[in-house]
Scaffold this motif. Structure first.
Motif, PDB file in Angstrom:
ATOM      1  N   SER A 221       5.801 -11.137   6.907  1.00 52.59           N
ATOM      2  CA  SER A 221       6.807 -10.702   5.924  1.00 52.59           C
ATOM      3  C   SER A 221       6.307  -9.418   5.265  1.00 52.59           C
ATOM      4  CB  SER A 221       7.025 -11.799   4.864  1.00 52.59           C
ATOM      5  OG  SER A 221       5.833 -11.959   4.111  1.00 52.59           O
ATOM      6  N   MET A 222       7.197  -8.784   4.481  1.00 50.69           N
ATOM      7  CA  MET A 222       6.807  -7.560   3.786  1.00 50.69           C
ATOM      8  C   MET A 222       5.973  -7.933   2.567  1.00 50.69           C
ATOM      9  SD  MET A 222       8.240  -5.220   5.615  1.00 50.69           S
ATOM     10  CE  MET A 222       8.430  -3.670   4.760  1.00 50.69           C
ATOM     11  N   LYS A 223       4.997  -7.081   2.242  1.00 47.12           N
ATOM     12  CA  LYS A 223       4.258  -7.299   0.997  1.00 47.12           C
ATOM     13  C   LYS A 223       4.015  -5.946   0.320  1.00 47.12           C
ATOM     14  CE  LYS A 223      -0.438  -6.813   2.628  1.00 47.12           C
ATOM     15  NZ  LYS A 223      -1.724  -7.396   2.970  1.00 47.12           N
ATOM     16  N   PRO A 224       3.809  -5.947  -0.988  1.00 42.41           N
ATOM     17  CA  PRO A 224       3.647  -4.678  -1.702  1.00 42.41           C
ATOM     18  C   PRO A 224       2.485  -3.858  -1.149  1.00 42.41           C
ATOM     19  CG  PRO A 224       3.925  -6.490  -3.247  1.00 42.41           C
ATOM     20  CD  PRO A 224       3.749  -7.092  -1.894  1.00 42.41           C
ATOM     21  N   GLY A 225       2.748  -2.589  -0.886  1.00 41.60           N
ATOM     22  CA  GLY A 225       1.701  -1.702  -0.414  1.00 41.60           C
ATOM     23  C   GLY A 225       1.225  -0.807  -1.536  1.00 41.60           C
ATOM     24  N   THR A 226       0.479   0.225  -1.214  1.00 44.14           N
ATOM     25  CA  THR A 226      -0.029   1.105  -2.260  1.00 44.14           C
ATOM     26  C   THR A 226       0.443   2.550  -2.068  1.00 44.14           C
ATOM     27  OG1 THR A 226      -2.004   1.351  -0.929  1.00 44.14           O
ATOM     28  CG2 THR A 226      -2.118  -0.203  -2.773  1.00 44.14           C
ATOM     29  N   GLU A 227       1.083   2.835  -0.963  1.00 42.85           N
ATOM     30  CA  GLU A 227       1.524   4.193  -0.669  1.00 42.85           C
ATOM     31  C   GLU A 227       2.831   4.494  -1.412  1.00 42.85           C
ATOM     32  OE1 GLU A 227       0.667   7.272   2.532  1.00 42.85           O
ATOM     33  OE2 GLU A 227      -0.474   5.587   1.720  1.00 42.85           O
ATOM     34  N   LEU A 228       2.865   5.609  -2.167  1.00 48.60           N
ATOM     35  CA  LEU A 228       4.086   5.952  -2.899  1.00 48.60           C
ATOM     36  C   LEU A 228       5.081   6.681  -1.989  1.00 48.60           C
ATOM     37  CD1 LEU A 228       2.640   7.237  -6.296  1.00 48.60           C
ATOM     38  CD2 LEU A 228       4.091   5.221  -5.966  1.00 48.60           C
ATOM     39  N   ALA A 229       6.355   6.355  -2.132  1.00 45.21           N
ATOM     40  CA  ALA A 229       7.393   7.083  -1.396  1.00 45.21           C
ATOM     41  C   ALA A 229       8.527   7.420  -2.357  1.00 45.21           C
ATOM     42  CB  ALA A 229       7.920   6.230  -0.254  1.00 45.21           C
ATOM     43  N   THR A 230       9.160   8.547  -2.104  1.00 43.96           N
ATOM     44  CA  THR A 230      10.247   8.987  -2.984  1.00 43.96           C
ATOM     45  C   THR A 230      11.547   8.287  -2.612  1.00 43.96           C
ATOM     46  OG1 THR A 230       9.174  11.102  -3.300  1.00 43.96           O
ATOM     47  CG2 THR A 230      11.526  11.016  -3.791  1.00 43.96           C
ATOM     48  N   VAL A 231      12.230   7.779  -3.636  1.00 39.14           N
ATOM     49  CA  VAL A 231      13.428   6.971  -3.397  1.00 39.14           C
ATOM     50  C   VAL A 231      14.715   7.792  -3.478  1.00 39.14           C
ATOM     51  CG1 VAL A 231      14.703   4.944  -4.212  1.00 39.14           C
ATOM     52  CG2 VAL A 231      12.209   4.988  -4.385  1.00 39.14           C
ATOM     53  N   ASN A 232      14.722   8.820  -4.324  1.00 41.32           N
ATOM     54  CA  ASN A 232      15.961   9.590  -4.539  1.00 41.32           C
ATOM     55  C   ASN A 232      15.927  10.904  -3.760  1.00 41.32           C
ATOM     56  OD1 ASN A 232      13.871  10.659  -6.087  1.00 41.32           O
ATOM     57  ND2 ASN A 232      15.280  11.526  -7.582  1.00 41.32           N
TER      58      ASN A 232
END
Ligand code: ADP
Ligand code: MG
Length: 568
Positions: A221-232
């Motif tokens: 399953s998916m779990k929280p990572g640490t890499e930031l990504a831009t959402v907008n």
């Protein structure tokens, strides 16, 4: 000085908080939009301050907003590296509502959730909307350019007071942590928060980032990572081309710039090229703000220069009578260090103001002259909310007087309603054979206007009369003696000349009556010596025995009454 202090909210804040939590609950997602909107404003302000103090960037020039959540602690945190707040600012901005008209606003709340939700939306509650989902909010903030040891923690459960204490904070800007209320855990997933951000905050010009979930092979399953990504999309909405912006995005952007919770009525978005280059994105709100009549109210235009925020409420960019217009103007030519003083003198600003004024008027004309019922209704809505303000333009903006006059709507003897929906053109299209003037009556209110004895002769002859009952009408009319080539005439002034509307027989009858009543009139003049300047036989009246009129050059009754009331 680092001790924790507890302070009470301003009384209005307390009331507003309670009402807001209940009435906006069904729309609770908006809390995130409000937090992001404030973070974006803080970034704008930092960039502006840094124009002549670049050191306040503190080697951290990439402005952005980071949203994170903690499933175990049940918190959502919104972090920005914007301008931040000093302790005094945190107390002032988060403990009181500086907006004018707040008190009046509160008294208008009814306790009925649905009605109040609409009202509250109009008012814009911003930061406090966090309490819809949170039972405690912690704000940690440090003003750009101040030492790390002089940061502040503000905390409140939204019940009546808040605390402030000095803390240490290395990163400049503001972290707002919402401690969620019982039952709000559904907000604590990556895709849910991303969804809210995309829906409401896509237009924010700086990156909004979240840690990306990653695939966990072990649990499948998916779990929280640490890499930031831009959402907008993270580009200024007004600099995109029209075809790349959806109506929904325009609407959300409006809510951000206007601090209004409601959708706008309409908008116009243009890139203007020529002697001076600028982009304008201008909106007309649906509702008049509470402080529309506040003479000191600032305008609603945000000025940017080449995408850099310069100032809020740049009143030089819009004439006073269009003070309800909200939006953004981004100039390519003004200097970045432009001040309010420079704005006053600038020829570029003058051209921008004139161009923007014309744009707003065209936008209104488009609604006013439309064939579609929907647009017609929108214009009626506009007129109801802002018509009285637009009328100020007749006196204020000589260059556009004719266009404004065409946009005006009045109530009239033709329609049996106080709704103002008759234009000069409507009136002219119904003018009687031989009528060459536009007749109006001014009065304190619709009932007084409608029942004015001055109207009797016009009713008899079937001649329409415009009923002017807004406070601004007398003043406005003093700048408007004609519409196109037709004279505007008050039915209450002077020896009424109905021109060719009268037939020969009537004229003869009138002259005979005058002779017959000579003695009576003479006596009346004597009796009324100190009260009346003159007594005349009239043909104005059909039912009433007498009425008061004023001389052409004298102030009209209504204006006299207004001046008296004002103690003149
Ligand atoms: P508004 O945005 O309409 O001014 P808000 O209730 O949203 O009203 O915010 C109140 C004030 O709190 C803001 O005007 C600002 O001065 C301050 N503020 C809120 N959030 C931040 C932030 N993230 N950074 C700096 N100042 C903030
Ligand atoms: Mg805000």
């Amino acid at each position: 000085f680092s001790e924790k202090q507890t302070m009470g909210f301003q009384a209005e804040v307390k009331q507003l908080l309670q009402l807001m939590i209940h009435s906006l609950y069904s729309n609770k997602e908006i809390f995130l939009r409000e937090m992001i909107s404030n973070a974006s404003d803080a970034a704008d302000r930092l960039r502006y301050e840094a124009l002549d103090q670049p050191e306040i960037y503190e080697n951290d020039p990439d402005l952005k907003i980071i949203i994170s959540y903690d499933k175990d602690k049940r918190t959502i945190t919104i972090s920005d590296n914007g301008i931040g707040m000093t302790k005094e600012e945190a107390i002032a901005h988060l403990g009181t509502i500086a907006k004018s008209g707040t008190k009046e606003f509160i008294t208008r709340l009814t306790g009925d959730e649905q009605k109040d939700a609409a009202l509250i939306g109009q008012f814009g509650v911003g930061f406090y909307s966090g309490f819809i989902v949170a039972d405690k909010i912690t704000v940690e903030t440090r003003k750009a350019g101040t030492p790390a040891t002089e940061a502040v923690r503000w905390e409140s459960t939204g019940e009546g007071d808040f605390s402030v204490e000095t803390i240490e904070k290395t990163r400049r800007g503001t972290d707002i942590t919402l401690h969620l209320r019982e039952g709000e855990d559904e907000l604590l997933t990556n895709w849910r928060l991303k969804g809210i951000i995309r829906k409401y905050s896509d237009h924010i010009p700086i990156p909004i980032q979240m840690e990306q979930d990653i695939w966990d092979d072990e649990t499948k399953s998916m779990k929280p990572g640490t890499e930031l990504a831009t959402v907008n999309q993270a580009s200024a909405l007004w600099s995109r081309s029209k075809s790349d912006v959806t109506d929904e995005q325009y609407k959300e952007f409006y809510k951000h710039v206007s601090h209004d919770f409601n959708d706008p009525l309409t908008w116009t978005h243009n890139r203007v090229e020529g002697r001076t280059e600028y982009t304008q994105l201008l909106y007309i709100p649906k509702h008049a703000p509470f402080d529309l009549w506040d003479r000191n109210k600032r305008g609603g235009i945000k000025l940017y220069v080449k995408r850099v925020f310069i100032m809020d409420d740049a009143e030089q960019l819009m004439p006073v009578y269009l003070r309800f217009v909200k939006g953004v103007i981004d100039s390519n030519d003004l200097p970045l260090n432009v001040s309010r003083e420079i704005l006053q003198e600038s020829r570029d600003v003058k051209m921008i103001r004139e161009g923007s004024t014309r744009r707003v008027l065209s936008m209104l004309e488009e609604l006013a002259n439309a064939d579609e019922q929907e647009k017609k209704d929108q214009y009626a809505e506009f007129w109801d909310q802002f018509g009285q303000v637009l009328k100020e333009g007749i006196g204020e903006d000589a260059a556009n007087k004719d266009r404004i006059a065409k946009l005006m709507r009045f109530s009239s003897t033709h329609n049996d309603t106080d709704i103002q929906n008759v234009s000069f053109d409507d009136y002219i299209s119904r003018m009687k054979e031989g009528q060459d003037k536009i007749y109006y009556v001014t009065a304190e209110n619709y009932a007084a206007a409608k029942n004015s004895p001055h109207l009797e002769i016009f009713r008899k002859k079937g001649v329409e009369v415009l009923l002017m009952t807004d406070r601004v009408d007398e003043w406005m009319l003093s700048f408007l003696d004609k519409f196109e080539d037709r004279e505007l005439v008050s039915v209450a002034k002077g020896g009424l000349d109905l021109g060719t509307l009268e037939d020969e027989e009537e004229k003869k009858h009138f002259e005979e009556t005058q002779t017959d009543y000579k003695d009576v009139v003479g006596k009346m003049k004597k009796v009324l010596e100190n009260e009346a300047k003159d007594v005349r036989v009239t043909h104005r009246l059909t039912d009433s025995p007498s009425c008061l009129v004023v001389d052409e050059q004298d102030l009209s009754n209504n204006l006299q009454r207004m001046l008296k009331a004002a103690g003149q």
